[in-house]
Design a protein around this motif. Structure first.
Motif, PDB file in Angstrom:
ATOM      1  N   ALA A  81       0.828  -1.209   0.000  1.00 50.91           N
ATOM      2  CA  ALA A  81       0.000   0.000   0.000  1.00 50.91           C
ATOM      3  C   ALA A  81       0.860   1.255   0.000  1.00 50.91           C
ATOM      4  N   GLN A  82       0.430   2.233  -0.770  1.00 49.82           N
ATOM      5  CA  GLN A  82       1.074   3.544  -0.808  1.00 49.82           C
ATOM      6  C   GLN A  82      -0.006   4.615  -0.718  1.00 49.82           C
ATOM      7  N   LEU A  83       0.327   5.729  -0.097  1.00 50.65           N
ATOM      8  CA  LEU A  83      -0.542   6.896  -0.064  1.00 50.65           C
ATOM      9  C   LEU A  83       0.075   7.955  -0.970  1.00 50.65           C
ATOM     10  N   TRP A  84      -0.725   8.473  -1.889  1.00 46.32           N
ATOM     11  CA  TRP A  84      -0.223   9.435  -2.862  1.00 46.32           C
ATOM     12  C   TRP A  84      -0.914  10.781  -2.670  1.00 46.32           C
ATOM     13  N   SER A  85      -0.104  11.822  -2.663  1.00 45.46           N
ATOM     14  CA  SER A  85      -0.597  13.178  -2.389  1.00 45.46           C
ATOM     15  C   SER A  85      -0.591  14.017  -3.658  1.00 45.46           C
ATOM     16  N   SER A  86      -1.563  14.902  -3.756  1.00 46.08           N
ATOM     17  CA  SER A  86      -1.610  15.821  -4.892  1.00 46.08           C
ATOM     18  C   SER A  86      -0.519  16.881  -4.803  1.00 46.08           C
ATOM     19  N   ALA A  87       0.159  16.974  -3.648  1.00 41.24           N
ATOM     20  CA  ALA A  87       1.176  18.001  -3.448  1.00 41.24           C
ATOM     21  C   ALA A  87       2.600  17.473  -3.569  1.00 41.24           C
ATOM     22  N   VAL A 112       9.985  15.900   6.288  1.00 39.07           N
ATOM     23  CA  VAL A 112      10.124  16.446   4.941  1.00 39.07           C
ATOM     24  C   VAL A 112       8.958  15.969   4.075  1.00 39.07           C
ATOM     25  N   VAL A 113       8.628  14.689   4.208  1.00 42.65           N
ATOM     26  CA  VAL A 113       7.494  14.095   3.509  1.00 42.65           C
ATOM     27  C   VAL A 113       6.496  13.610   4.556  1.00 42.65           C
ATOM     28  N   GLY A 121      -7.819   1.815  14.723  1.00 43.10           N
ATOM     29  CA  GLY A 121      -8.913   1.951  13.751  1.00 43.10           C
ATOM     30  C   GLY A 121      -8.903   3.260  12.996  1.00 43.10           C
ATOM     31  N   LEU A 122      -7.784   3.986  13.053  1.00 38.44           N
ATOM     32  CA  LEU A 122      -7.670   5.269  12.366  1.00 38.44           C
ATOM     33  C   LEU A 122      -6.389   5.298  11.542  1.00 38.44           C
ATOM     34  N   MET A 123      -6.383   6.131  10.504  1.00 37.02           N
ATOM     35  CA  MET A 123      -5.165   6.413   9.765  1.00 37.02           C
ATOM     36  C   MET A 123      -4.607   7.728  10.270  1.00 37.02           C
ATOM     37  N   HIS A 124      -3.335   7.720  10.629  1.00 38.54           N
ATOM     38  CA  HIS A 124      -2.692   8.903  11.194  1.00 38.54           C
ATOM     39  C   HIS A 124      -1.665   9.433  10.204  1.00 38.54           C
ATOM     40  N   ILE A 125      -1.709  10.715   9.932  1.00 36.08           N
ATOM     41  CA  ILE A 125      -0.796  11.356   8.986  1.00 36.08           C
ATOM     42  C   ILE A 125      -0.175  12.577   9.657  1.00 36.08           C
ATOM     43  N   LYS A 126       1.153  12.640   9.616  1.00 34.52           N
ATOM     44  CA  LYS A 126       1.893  13.790  10.150  1.00 34.52           C
ATOM     45  C   LYS A 126       2.875  14.291   9.109  1.00 34.52           C
ATOM     46  N   PRO A 127       3.026  15.617   8.979  1.00 31.81           N
ATOM     47  CA  PRO A 127       2.151  16.635   9.561  1.00 31.81           C
ATOM     48  C   PRO A 127       0.788  16.621   8.880  1.00 31.81           C
ATOM     49  N   ALA A 128      -0.142  17.399   9.408  1.00 32.86           N
ATOM     50  CA  ALA A 128      -1.482  17.462   8.831  1.00 32.86           C
ATOM     51  C   ALA A 128      -1.416  17.895   7.374  1.00 32.86           C
ATOM     52  N   LEU A 129      -2.280  17.323   6.563  1.00 33.03           N
ATOM     53  CA  LEU A 129      -2.330  17.692   5.150  1.00 33.03           C
ATOM     54  C   LEU A 129      -2.729  19.150   5.014  1.00 33.03           C
ATOM     55  N   ALA A 130      -2.052  19.838   4.126  1.00 32.05           N
ATOM     56  CA  ALA A 130      -2.362  21.249   3.891  1.00 32.05           C
ATOM     57  C   ALA A 130      -3.776  21.400   3.337  1.00 32.05           C
ATOM     58  N   VAL A 133      -5.274  19.867  -0.051  1.00 29.60           N
ATOM     59  CA  VAL A 133      -4.411  18.800  -0.577  1.00 29.60           C
ATOM     60  C   VAL A 133      -5.134  17.462  -0.426  1.00 29.60           C
ATOM     61  N   THR A 134      -5.131  16.665  -1.453  1.00 29.01           N
ATOM     62  CA  THR A 134      -5.802  15.365  -1.396  1.00 29.01           C
ATOM     63  C   THR A 134      -4.779  14.239  -1.339  1.00 29.01           C
ATOM     64  N   VAL A 135      -5.135  13.189  -0.630  1.00 32.79           N
ATOM     65  CA  VAL A 135      -4.346  11.968  -0.561  1.00 32.79           C
ATOM     66  C   VAL A 135      -5.263  10.812  -0.933  1.00 32.79           C
ATOM     67  N   LYS A 136      -4.764   9.930  -1.795  1.00 26.91           N
ATOM     68  CA  LYS A 136      -5.552   8.782  -2.222  1.00 26.91           C
ATOM     69  C   LYS A 136      -4.780   7.497  -1.956  1.00 26.91           C
TER      70      LYS A 136
END
Length: 232
Positions: A81-87, A112-113, A121-130, A133-136
């Protein structure tokens, strides 16, 4: 083919009277048959990353949220699995080790990334998405049953429900699992089940793409060091 039809075909092999109804029956053997059918459907669904169950989920940043709910039909992430950002041009950095995630959180590293992990039961992302900005990302859905009408669901509840994958594989699974539970010889049926499963898995991957020339970057490459490196 409905779950009732699959069970009726299986009953002809395992020696049970062919039922006219199944999910509403309170007969002990029918209750056991439903339990085995549900178990095998789950085993089959989780035994491979089936394309049929692959779905894409989208997160939209608000510059604040770091903890995201998983999709309501979430079963699991694909192995790669990979998470891809529009930024970003590269994928977000996965942190599968929870202790590593905790140490980065406590020590307040500047990433940096964006990094991500799943726990509680949650997905945690740091830092918060601007903002905006979308992540798929891809995930495997748990909606493995198709009703006669309406939306897909997680389990069989009506005789008219159908398994969304191969019904023949489900029938073979019911037969070998029933025979095993009853102390009967089941090895031949298990072999047939595994052989058909392997053929379906191979077919599910689709045609291979022919690539010519040297790739610009090896597959599976991750960010070597996703944190900011401090300089004196």
């Amino acid at each position: 083919m409905t779950i009732l039809s699959v069970a009726q075909d299986a009953c002809k092999v395992i020696g049970l009277d062919v039922p006219s109804s199944l999910l509403s029956s309170t007969d002990r053997e029918h209750v056991e048959l439903v339990a085995i059918a549900s178990e095998m459907a789950q085993r089959i669904a989780r035994g491979h990353e089936w394309q049929l169950f692959a779905r894409i989920h989208t997160l939209t940043g608000d510059a604040t949220t770091e903890d995201w709910s998983l999709p309501t039909d979430y079963d699991r992430m694909p192995v790669k699995a990979q998470l891809w950002s529009s930024a970003l041009d590269s994928a977000l950095s996965p942190i599968p080790d929870l202790d590593r995630w905790l140490s980065l959180d406590i020590q307040s590293f500047d990433f940096v990334v964006n990094a991500w992990t799943i726990y509680g039961g949650l997905m945690h992302i740091k830092p918060a998405l601007a903002l905006a900005v979308t992540v798929k990302f891809f995930y495997q859905s748990n909606l493995i049953v198709a009703p006669a009408s309406g939306t897909n669901k997680t389990d069989f509840t009506l005789d008219t429900d159908s398994f969304r994958l191969d019904e023949q594989l489900l029938k073979l699974g019911i037969i070998w699992r029933w025979k095993e539970a009853k102390g009967q010889a089941y090895a031949e049926w298990l072999d047939d089940f595994e052989e058909l499963k392997e053929r379906l898995v191979a077919r599910d991957k689709g045609s291979r793409v022919l690539r010519i020339g040297r790739p610009r970057m090896p597959s599976g490459v991750q960010q070597a060091y996703p944190q900011a490196i401090p300089f004196p």
